[in-house]
Design a protein around this motif. Structure first.
Motif, PDB file in Angstrom:
ATOM      1  N   ARG A  11       0.830  -1.206   0.000  1.00 21.90           N
ATOM      2  CA  ARG A  11       0.000   0.000   0.000  1.00 21.90           C
ATOM      3  C   ARG A  11       0.864   1.257   0.000  1.00 21.90           C
ATOM      4  N   LEU A  12       1.965   1.231   0.718  1.00 21.28           N
ATOM      5  CA  LEU A  12       2.838   2.401   0.769  1.00 21.28           C
ATOM      6  C   LEU A  12       3.531   2.659  -0.563  1.00 21.28           C
ATOM      7  N   ARG A  13       3.808   1.591  -1.288  1.00 16.56           N
ATOM      8  CA  ARG A  13       4.504   1.746  -2.578  1.00 16.56           C
ATOM      9  C   ARG A  13       3.572   2.209  -3.695  1.00 16.56           C
ATOM     10  N   HIS A  14       2.275   1.952  -3.552  1.00 19.58           N
ATOM     11  CA  HIS A  14       1.362   2.189  -4.670  1.00 19.58           C
ATOM     12  C   HIS A  14       0.167   3.036  -4.219  1.00 19.58           C
ATOM     13  N   GLN A  93      11.652   8.051   0.978  1.00 20.10           N
ATOM     14  CA  GLN A  93      10.890   8.870   0.054  1.00 20.10           C
ATOM     15  C   GLN A  93      11.801   9.389  -1.050  1.00 20.10           C
ATOM     16  N   ILE A  94      11.193  10.046  -2.027  1.00 15.88           N
ATOM     17  CA  ILE A  94      11.981  10.715  -3.052  1.00 15.88           C
ATOM     18  C   ILE A  94      12.878  11.745  -2.375  1.00 15.88           C
ATOM     19  N   GLY A  95      14.146  11.742  -2.722  1.00 16.23           N
ATOM     20  CA  GLY A  95      15.093  12.625  -2.059  1.00 16.23           C
ATOM     21  C   GLY A  95      15.889  11.939  -0.975  1.00 16.23           C
ATOM     22  N   GLY A  96      15.479  10.725  -0.590  1.00 15.41           N
ATOM     23  CA  GLY A  96      16.264   9.935   0.348  1.00 15.41           C
ATOM     24  C   GLY A  96      15.845  10.009   1.790  1.00 15.41           C
ATOM     25  N   ALA A 205       6.272  19.681   4.804  1.00 16.41           N
ATOM     26  CA  ALA A 205       5.734  19.093   3.581  1.00 16.41           C
ATOM     27  C   ALA A 205       6.253  17.669   3.380  1.00 16.41           C
ATOM     28  N   ASN A 206       7.535  17.440   3.663  1.00 14.12           N
ATOM     29  CA  ASN A 206       8.090  16.090   3.540  1.00 14.12           C
ATOM     30  C   ASN A 206       7.414  15.125   4.502  1.00 14.12           C
ATOM     31  N   ARG A 207       7.141  15.612   5.702  1.00 15.26           N
ATOM     32  CA  ARG A 207       6.491  14.756   6.695  1.00 15.26           C
ATOM     33  C   ARG A 207       5.071  14.406   6.252  1.00 15.26           C
ATOM     34  N   ILE A 208       4.343  15.394   5.765  1.00 13.84           N
ATOM     35  CA  ILE A 208       2.975  15.153   5.319  1.00 13.84           C
ATOM     36  C   ILE A 208       2.967  14.252   4.087  1.00 13.84           C
ATOM     37  N   ARG A 209       3.941  14.428   3.194  1.00 12.77           N
ATOM     38  CA  ARG A 209       4.029  13.549   2.026  1.00 12.77           C
ATOM     39  C   ARG A 209       4.186  12.097   2.454  1.00 12.77           C
ATOM     40  N   GLY A 210       5.046  11.850   3.451  1.00  8.00           N
ATOM     41  CA  GLY A 210       5.240  10.482   3.914  1.00  8.00           C
ATOM     42  C   GLY A 210       4.013   9.913   4.580  1.00  8.00           C
ATOM     43  N   LEU A 217      -2.404   7.688  -0.405  1.00  4.89           N
ATOM     44  CA  LEU A 217      -2.334   8.886  -1.237  1.00  4.89           C
ATOM     45  C   LEU A 217      -0.897   9.381  -1.347  1.00  4.89           C
ATOM     46  N   ASP A 218      -0.694  10.306  -2.257  1.00  3.34           N
ATOM     47  CA  ASP A 218       0.592  10.993  -2.383  1.00  3.34           C
ATOM     48  C   ASP A 218       0.317  12.491  -2.378  1.00  3.34           C
ATOM     49  N   LEU A 219       1.326  13.267  -2.009  1.00  5.92           N
ATOM     50  CA  LEU A 219       1.197  14.724  -1.975  1.00  5.92           C
ATOM     51  C   LEU A 219       1.689  15.290  -3.296  1.00  5.92           C
ATOM     52  N   GLU A 220       0.818  16.032  -3.958  1.00  3.94           N
ATOM     53  CA  GLU A 220       1.150  16.621  -5.251  1.00  3.94           C
ATOM     54  C   GLU A 220       1.423  18.109  -5.073  1.00  3.94           C
TER      55      GLU A 220
END
Length: 307
Positions: A11-14, A93-96, A205-210, A217-220
Motif C-alpha cells: 500500500r505504501l509503494r502504490h 521517500q523521493i530525495g532519500g 511538507a516532507n512529513r505530510i508527504r510520507g 495517497l501521495d502529496l502533489e
C-alpha cells in the motif's frame, strides 16, 4: 473499518492518487488513543517524558510480539508484528529521507495525573485495538521516572478513550499565523537548528508527504515553486526557549543520546495561501524530527489583519 487485503509495504509503494494539500484536508484520517494515569511521586516531566513513554511502548510491543490482523501472504509468510508496523522504517521517500512512522505520541501533566495520547494515521488506525491494549500494558509495566533513569515505576491507568477523526478543518485565510509549540521542535540545516521559513515548510511538507502514503495517497506539489515562495515568508516575534536533554535507547545501550530543540512561539507572515493547508495538517502530525518522541507539537493561531 474493513480488513486490508494488501500488505502495508504494498500500500505504501502504490498510492491510489496524488492530491494537493488543500484536497488532503478532507481525507486526513487518524485514530487517537487517550490514556489517563496517576502520576507517581518523584516522576519527572520535561521534554523527555513522551520519549520515555515511547520507550516503554516499544519494549512492550517487542516483548509481546502482538500480531496485526494481516493474513499470511501467498508465500506463507507470517502476519506482520505490530512492532514492525509502527516502528519499522518502511522505506525512503523521493530525495532519500526516511518515510515517517505512522504515529505520534504525546504526554501532558494534568492536575496530579498524566495524559498520554497516541495518534495513528491513515490505515495504521485499523490496528487501534491492539495498540491501545499494548499502550496500557506498557504504562502499567513501568516507565523510567526521569530522563536517563534506570529505575522504572508503574503508571496506574485510570481510564482511556478512543476517538476516530476524519478531516482537518480548513484554516482561516490571512497573511499571518502564529505557531505555539507545546513541545520542542527540531528542524536543522547543516547540523544546526534553523528558523528559515523555507526549511520549516520543507520539513513539514516532507512529513505530510510520507504520512499521506498511510492514507493510500501521495502529496502533489510543485516543490521548487513551493520552496521558493516559502523562502519569501517572514518569521517574526520568535519567543523561543532552547532545550537540551538526553535520552536512552535499548539499541544504543548505556550511551546517552543528546537531544535538543526549541519551544515557544513565532509568527509567519506573507503570502500564506499555499501553506495554510500544510500548517493545518501539521497540527496533527507535529513538525520536524523526533515526533514519535512527542516533539514538534504546535497549535496554529491566525493573526488579525493589520491596517
Amino acid at each position: 473499518m474493513s480488513e486490508p487485503t494488501l500488505t502495508p509495504a504494498e500500500r505504501l509503494r502504490h498510492p491510489l492518487a496524488a492530491l494537493n494539500p488543500a484536497a488532503l484536508l478532507d481525507l486526513w484520517r487518524r485514530v487517537i488513543i487517550v490514556v489517563r494515569c496517576a502520576r507517581p511521586p518523584q516522576f519527572d516531566g520535561g521534554p523527555g517524558l513522551a520519549g520515555r513513554l515511547r520507550g516503554a511502548f516499544g519494549r512492550r510491543l517487542w516483548d509481546a510480539a502482538i500480531l496485526t490482523h494481516l493474513p499470511a501472504d501467498a508465500a506463507g509468510r507470517a502476519a506482520l508484528p505490530l512492532y514492525d508496523l509502527l516502528f519499522d522504517q518502511h522505506g525512503r521517500q523521493i530525495g532519500g529521507s526516511r518515510r515517517p512512522k505512522p504515529f505520534v505520541l504525546g504526554a501532558e501533566l494534568r492536575s496530579g495525573g498524566i495524559e498520554v495520547t497516541l495518534t495513528l494515521f491513515g490505515f495504521a488506525g485499523f490496528w487501534f485495538a491492539p495498540a491501545a491494549q499494548t499502550l496500557c500494558e506498557a504504562l502499567e509495566g513501568g516507565v523510567a521516572i526521569a530522563d536517563q533513569a534506570r529505575v522504572r515505576t508503574p503508571l496506574c491507568v485510570s481510564d482511556y478513550r478512543i476517538e476516530r477523526i476524519e478531516g482537518v478543518p480548513p484554516p482561516a485565510a490571512g497573511s499571518a499565523v502564529r505557531l505555539h509549540f507545546a513541545t520542542p521542535f527540531v528542524v536543522a540545516q547543516g547540523g544546526a537548528l534553523t528558523l528559515a521559513p523555507a526549511a520549516l515548510i520543507a520539513s513539514l511538507a516532507n512529513r505530510i508527504r510520507g504520512l499521506a502514503r498511510w492514507h493510500d495517497l501521495d502529496l502533489e506539489m510543485d516543490w521548487p515553486e513551493t520552496l521558493a515562495r516559502a523562502a519569501a515568508l517572514t518569521l517574526t516575534e520568535p519567543r523561543l526557549t532552547p532545550w537540551l536533554w538526553d535520552r536512552r535507547s535499548t539499541r544504543s545501550g548505556p550511551r546517552a543520546i543528546p537531544m535538543r530543540g526549541l519551544s515557544g512561539a513565532f509568527t509567519l507572515s506573507g503570502d500564506l495561501a499555499p501553506f495554510l493547508p500544510l500548517l493545518a495538517i501539521g497540527e496533527t502530525t507535529h513538525l520536524g524530527s523526533g515526533t514519535t518522541f512527542g516533539l514538534g507539537r504546535y497549535v496554529l493561531q491566525p493573526q488579525p489583519e493589520l491596517g
